[in-house]
Each structure stands twice: as C-alpha cells, then as structure tokens.
Write a protein that holds these residues in place. Structure first.
Motif, PDB file in Angstrom:
ATOM      1  N   ALA A  33       0.833  -1.207   0.000  1.00 19.22           N
ATOM      2  CA  ALA A  33       0.000   0.000   0.000  1.00 19.22           C
ATOM      3  C   ALA A  33       0.869   1.259   0.000  1.00 19.22           C
ATOM      4  O   ALA A  33       0.576   2.216  -0.727  1.00 19.22           O
ATOM      5  CB  ALA A  33      -0.928   0.002   1.211  1.00 19.22           C
ATOM      6  N   ALA A  34       1.933   1.250   0.780  1.00 21.95           N
ATOM      7  CA  ALA A  34       2.836   2.411   0.809  1.00 21.95           C
ATOM      8  C   ALA A  34       3.498   2.608  -0.550  1.00 21.95           C
ATOM      9  O   ALA A  34       3.617   3.741  -1.038  1.00 21.95           O
ATOM     10  CB  ALA A  34       3.882   2.236   1.906  1.00 21.95           C
ATOM     11  N   ARG A  35       3.921   1.521  -1.201  1.00 20.83           N
ATOM     12  CA  ARG A  35       4.540   1.636  -2.526  1.00 20.83           C
ATOM     13  C   ARG A  35       3.556   2.162  -3.561  1.00 20.83           C
ATOM     14  O   ARG A  35       3.908   3.001  -4.393  1.00 20.83           O
ATOM     15  CB  ARG A  35       5.085   0.284  -2.968  1.00 20.83           C
ATOM     16  CG  ARG A  35       6.405  -0.064  -2.339  1.00 20.83           C
ATOM     17  CD  ARG A  35       7.069  -1.238  -3.044  1.00 20.83           C
ATOM     18  NE  ARG A  35       6.248  -2.423  -3.086  1.00 20.83           N
ATOM     19  CZ  ARG A  35       6.255  -3.396  -2.191  1.00 20.83           C
ATOM     20  NH1 ARG A  35       7.056  -3.303  -1.161  1.00 20.83           N
ATOM     21  NH2 ARG A  35       5.497  -4.455  -2.314  1.00 20.83           N
ATOM     22  N   GLU A  36       2.323   1.672  -3.538  1.00 23.66           N
ATOM     23  CA  GLU A  36       1.316   2.148  -4.489  1.00 23.66           C
ATOM     24  C   GLU A  36       1.033   3.633  -4.294  1.00 23.66           C
ATOM     25  O   GLU A  36       0.906   4.382  -5.250  1.00 23.66           O
ATOM     26  CB  GLU A  36       0.022   1.346  -4.339  1.00 23.66           C
ATOM     27  CG  GLU A  36       0.070  -0.017  -4.963  1.00 23.66           C
ATOM     28  CD  GLU A  36       0.126   0.040  -6.474  1.00 23.66           C
ATOM     29  OE1 GLU A  36      -0.556   0.890  -7.088  1.00 23.66           O
ATOM     30  OE2 GLU A  36       0.869  -0.769  -7.050  1.00 23.66           O
ATOM     31  N   ASP A  54      -6.462  11.263  -3.608  1.00 27.11           N
ATOM     32  CA  ASP A  54      -6.236  10.245  -4.637  1.00 27.11           C
ATOM     33  C   ASP A  54      -5.168   9.252  -4.201  1.00 27.11           C
ATOM     34  O   ASP A  54      -5.313   8.038  -4.383  1.00 27.11           O
ATOM     35  CB  ASP A  54      -5.817  10.894  -5.959  1.00 27.11           C
ATOM     36  CG  ASP A  54      -6.893  11.777  -6.556  1.00 27.11           C
ATOM     37  OD1 ASP A  54      -8.091  11.494  -6.331  1.00 27.11           O
ATOM     38  OD2 ASP A  54      -6.533  12.759  -7.237  1.00 27.11           O
ATOM     39  N   VAL A  55      -4.093   9.782  -3.627  1.00 26.45           N
ATOM     40  CA  VAL A  55      -3.001   8.930  -3.158  1.00 26.45           C
ATOM     41  C   VAL A  55      -3.491   8.017  -2.038  1.00 26.45           C
ATOM     42  O   VAL A  55      -3.221   6.812  -2.024  1.00 26.45           O
ATOM     43  CB  VAL A  55      -1.803   9.787  -2.690  1.00 26.45           C
ATOM     44  CG1 VAL A  55      -0.754   8.934  -2.000  1.00 26.45           C
ATOM     45  CG2 VAL A  55      -1.203  10.540  -3.865  1.00 26.45           C
ATOM     46  N   ALA A 114       7.166   4.424   2.138  1.00 20.30           N
ATOM     47  CA  ALA A 114       7.755   4.245   0.809  1.00 20.30           C
ATOM     48  C   ALA A 114       8.152   5.603   0.261  1.00 20.30           C
ATOM     49  O   ALA A 114       7.417   6.572   0.412  1.00 20.30           O
ATOM     50  CB  ALA A 114       6.771   3.562  -0.125  1.00 20.30           C
ATOM     51  N   VAL A 115       9.306   5.668  -0.361  1.00 18.34           N
ATOM     52  CA  VAL A 115       9.822   6.902  -0.943  1.00 18.34           C
ATOM     53  C   VAL A 115      10.140   6.619  -2.408  1.00 18.34           C
ATOM     54  O   VAL A 115      10.736   5.593  -2.738  1.00 18.34           O
ATOM     55  CB  VAL A 115      11.095   7.370  -0.212  1.00 18.34           C
ATOM     56  CG1 VAL A 115      11.657   8.622  -0.837  1.00 18.34           C
ATOM     57  CG2 VAL A 115      10.821   7.576   1.264  1.00 18.34           C
ATOM     58  N   MET A 116       9.731   7.535  -3.277  1.00 21.42           N
ATOM     59  CA  MET A 116       9.990   7.365  -4.700  1.00 21.42           C
ATOM     60  C   MET A 116      10.416   8.706  -5.310  1.00 21.42           C
ATOM     61  O   MET A 116       9.895   9.749  -4.930  1.00 21.42           O
ATOM     62  CB  MET A 116       8.743   6.842  -5.421  1.00 21.42           C
ATOM     63  CG  MET A 116       8.994   6.465  -6.857  1.00 21.42           C
ATOM     64  SD  MET A 116       7.615   5.589  -7.613  1.00 21.42           S
ATOM     65  CE  MET A 116       7.810   3.984  -6.853  1.00 21.42           C
ATOM     66  N   ARG A 117      11.354   8.641  -6.229  1.00 24.69           N
ATOM     67  CA  ARG A 117      11.826   9.846  -6.891  1.00 24.69           C
ATOM     68  C   ARG A 117      10.715  10.418  -7.771  1.00 24.69           C
ATOM     69  O   ARG A 117       9.961   9.680  -8.403  1.00 24.69           O
ATOM     70  CB  ARG A 117      13.049   9.529  -7.738  1.00 24.69           C
ATOM     71  CG  ARG A 117      13.779  10.776  -8.192  1.00 24.69           C
ATOM     72  CD  ARG A 117      15.032  10.435  -8.907  1.00 24.69           C
ATOM     73  NE  ARG A 117      14.664   9.784 -10.159  1.00 24.69           N
ATOM     74  CZ  ARG A 117      15.526   9.178 -10.948  1.00 24.69           C
ATOM     75  NH1 ARG A 117      16.767   9.097 -10.626  1.00 24.69           N
ATOM     76  NH2 ARG A 117      15.124   8.628 -12.062  1.00 24.69           N
ATOM     77  N   CYS A 118      10.585  11.718  -7.791  1.00 25.93           N
ATOM     78  CA  CYS A 118       9.536  12.382  -8.566  1.00 25.93           C
ATOM     79  C   CYS A 118       9.672  12.083 -10.056  1.00 25.93           C
ATOM     80  O   CYS A 118      10.779  11.965 -10.565  1.00 25.93           O
ATOM     81  CB  CYS A 118       9.575  13.891  -8.343  1.00 25.93           C
ATOM     82  SG  CYS A 118       9.086  14.358  -6.678  1.00 25.93           S
TER      83      CYS A 118
END
Length: 120
Positions: A33-36, A54-55, A114-118
């Motif tokens: 869920a955190a990754r999504e 939305d997130v 979860a952390v993701m590059r923009c």
C-alpha cells in the motif's frame, strides 16, 4: 496423560503459526500500500494533478484487509508528500501507511514508509 500435556502445546503452536502468518500478511499488504501510494504521489507533478485524497484512496485499495482483519490502515495527510510541479532532480515523494494489528497472542502497530523519486 500424555495427551493432556502435549495437546495444549500443540494447540498453542498451531495458533501461533496462524497469528504469525496473519501479521506477516499484514506487513506485506501495508508495504504494498505504501509503494502504491508513493508511486501515485511521484506522478503528481506530471500534469495529472493527483491530490492527497487520490493517493490515500490508491494506497487503501492496495491493502483492503491487512492480516485478514476488518479495520483499514490509516494514512493522515501529514504522512503524504506529493511532488511539486517542477521537481528537482533529487526530489522525492513519500507515503507512510500505519495499521494497528490485533492478533490472538499479541497486538502491534505496523507502519511502512515508501519513498519514490519524482517523475515515476
């Protein structure tokens, strides 16, 4: 006589395995869920205009029943970081999902970030 000694141990072992399986399932679902959520938050700058709602909805859809429980995880607005409209090369989005697991033998709070590059 032996049955009276061994049976409680075997029952406790069986329920312990079930409880561990449930907490492991909850951990996996919360992580997914955190990754999504982080993925959708990373795409927020691409003209899609995604909001924190939305997130949150995307993340909650990825973990409908963690640990086969009846309660949903929680994702406050403060735990969601969206990308800006003109992100830098190292800017990131993040989502933290929390869940209160209630098991047979123990209860614990589970949280995953979860952390993701923009830009995805």
């Amino acid at each position: 006589m032996e049955m009276a000694i061994v049976l409680p141990v075997l029952v406790a072992l069986a329920f312990g395995i079930i409880d561990f399986s449930r907490v492991f399932n909850a951990e996996l679902q919360i992580s997914q869920a955190a990754r999504e959520g982080a993925r959708l938050a990373a795409l927020a700058d691409g003209g899609a205009n995604y909001t924190k709602t939305d997130v949150r909805n995307r993340a909650l859809a990825a973990a409908p029943a963690p640990g086969f429980g009846t309660t949903a995880p929680t994702i406050p607005d403060g735990d969601i970081t969206l990308c800006q409209h003109s992100p830098g090369r190292l800017d990131t989005s993040s989502v933290k999902v929390s869940y209160s697991f209630a098991g047979i033998f123990w209860s614990q709070n589970i949280s995953q970030t979860a952390v993701m590059r923009c830009g995805g």
